[in-house]
Design a protein around this motif. Sequence first.
Motif, mmCIF file in Angstrom:
data_model
loop_
_atom_site.group_PDB
_atom_site.id
_atom_site.type_symbol
_atom_site.label_atom_id
_atom_site.label_comp_id
_atom_site.label_asym_id
_atom_site.label_seq_id
_atom_site.Cartn_x
_atom_site.Cartn_y
_atom_site.Cartn_z
ATOM 1 N N SER A 168 0.837 -1.207 0.000
ATOM 2 C CA SER A 168 0.000 0.000 0.000
ATOM 3 C C SER A 168 0.869 1.253 0.000
ATOM 4 O O SER A 168 0.632 2.201 -0.747
ATOM 5 N N SER A 223 1.411 4.011 -2.932
ATOM 6 C CA SER A 223 1.141 5.433 -2.689
ATOM 7 C C SER A 223 2.363 6.287 -2.994
ATOM 8 O O SER A 223 2.246 7.391 -3.527
ATOM 9 N N ILE A 265 -4.872 5.888 -0.595
ATOM 10 C CA ILE A 265 -5.315 5.409 0.727
ATOM 11 C C ILE A 265 -6.226 4.187 0.692
ATOM 12 O O ILE A 265 -6.542 3.630 1.730
ATOM 13 N N GLU A 304 -5.287 0.911 2.681
ATOM 14 C CA GLU A 304 -5.363 1.084 4.145
ATOM 15 C C GLU A 304 -6.814 1.258 4.575
ATOM 16 O O GLU A 304 -7.195 0.830 5.669
ATOM 17 N N VAL A 306 0.612 6.839 5.545
ATOM 18 C CA VAL A 306 -0.421 6.994 4.520
ATOM 19 C C VAL A 306 -1.063 8.382 4.613
ATOM 20 O O VAL A 306 -1.377 9.005 3.590
ATOM 21 N N PHE A 307 -1.235 8.896 5.839
ATOM 22 C CA PHE A 307 -1.816 10.232 6.041
ATOM 23 C C PHE A 307 -0.900 11.302 5.439
ATOM 24 O O PHE A 307 -1.375 12.226 4.760
ATOM 25 N N LEU A 346 -1.196 11.110 1.776
ATOM 26 C CA LEU A 346 -2.480 11.700 1.358
ATOM 27 C C LEU A 346 -2.373 13.224 1.264
ATOM 28 O O LEU A 346 -2.847 13.832 0.296
#
Length: 637
Positions: A277, A281, A509, A512, A535-536, A539
Amino acid sequence: MAGLKRPVVWISVFALCFVHCHCFYLPGVAPQDFVKGDELKVKVNKLTSTKTQLPYSYYSLPYCHPDRIVDSAENLGEVLRGDRIENSPYVFKMREPQMCNVVCRIRLNKKTAKEFKEKINDEYRVNMILDNLPLVVPIRRPDQENTIVYQQGFHVGLRGQYAGSKEEKHFIHNHLAFTVKYHKDPQADTARIVGFEVKPFSVKHEYEGTWNDMTRLTTCDPHAKRAVTNSESPQEVDDKKEIIFTYDVEFQESDVKWASRWDTYLLMADDQIHWFSIVNSLMIVIFLSGMVAMIMLRTLYRDISKYNQLETQEEAQEETGWKLVHGDVFRPPSNPDLLCVYVGTGVQFFGMFLVTMIFAVLGFLSPSNRGGLMMAMLLLWIFMGLFSGYSSARLYKMFKGTEWKKITLKTAFMFPATCFAIFFVLNALIWGEKSSGAVPFGTMFALVFLWFGISVPLVFVGSYVGFRKPAIEDPVKTNKIPRQIPEQPWYMNPIFSILIGGILPFGAIFIELFFILTSIWLHQFYYIFGFLFIVFIILIITCAEITIVLCYFQLCSEDYLWWWRSYLTSGSSALYLFLYAAFYFFTKLEITKPVSGILYFGYMLIGSYAFFVLTGTIGFYACFWFTRLIYSSVKID
């Protein structure tokens, strides 16, 4: 160019830091030492089902109960989760095994038999707690022989057929074989509890003579060393059936230390998927970073160093496109008040998520503190009202607004009122189902008090401070007469470009997101905040960069209406989030009740709305910074 690549390098380093510590947490409560013979009190929690999503109190079923039922004090987060923790008749003695203890004997009638059957049909699970550890059922994974996964709670019962019969019957789990794992202190004779497991069985207990307190069972007798090891003669649930509830307790010494006792609960067997993931990303981020770097070079570098030296006529046309609208690019948008409100609310959410994530990554939101995460997010959202009011007022003043109190009220009420209205309707539906998930009137009053008593005043304070500050100056002057926007090609259509803009942030995202939805709706533990934090960050970068890229193309097409477009471009990822939630509902969940379906889509609508506000604000501020940068760095003729 090097500066633009730094976020990607930083995230890669950050990811390496988390490879060994994505399950890091602080224990949360002080350890309790037990000597041999100490009393261990088992508490019961709610009955839960992934098929209905409606929790019920343990004693909503006619289970054995102590002489006096005592509620444990639940925090705000626990109440909102539907937790109802109460005492139980299950009492152990530390390190003293017990066999075939009789809890109670009940006789079913039509009503109680129907209640048990309904819960068995809906696959409800019974949740218990010992020394703040939840009860789990160990299950071997068929694909990996040595891997054991843990499921929270045991099923109320099961459905099946007798040999030679086609009629389906309901059977109850009335014998529980508990295993309490403990870690012994080598210096002292004390021990700490590090595990609480159970194997449930359905047994039709038999006895001789008439029932009294001294009656010995023939199916399960500690004196004859006759233990329950299977469910070959199960206990049927039906009218006038007698059910005897029994339990065994076994104590096992464990090498697991008290500080690591949650590791088995939180162990994730699919780390590789999370890394996939993040790599997926990161590829999106690297691609977008290259695009932004190219735009920066083409616009700023070339314009600052000799704007007239252009190689081709086509390039000249592209470069002059965004410069031609310099007199209109900072013209206030339509509905500026609404934009200010949404930007302010987005700042509030951004602050809440960022601080919550930092606390979670540092391990402060311990899994042993049930409801802690929800309570932390709620309180942080309330206190972030200060920044919400400040940012909306600053933007409002830049748009030459004068009625700051009006914008403050809208900021303080628009998003919370919408969510509260949906929440109130959903809560009424839960009340109608007599579920323990319904928020009591007292808690509802507490939520309203937090909103009106703390959040609204903080928004006013932030707005007052923000409006007192001098207005943000535009880098270029705005013409009095708006410039006509030329006809745009099909791919620059606002709806098309907005929908395209939301795909990449969602793509960063969505893997996740699957794990988050699974933890919420399939009642599994989620504690990999290290991955979630990475991941945040990805993003944030993705939302910022895709908005900058599309904003640049828009300005090159001499379309200066970028204010709302920048917000909606990254905010449209919320639409994909909601569509994915619908896909998840129909492919992964087995919800059949209409009320449960309404609950799911109601809560996912609130979640998607919050995600829209968050991502939209990130995109807006990125575009705001970008336009100010390019128009202030280049000399306008």
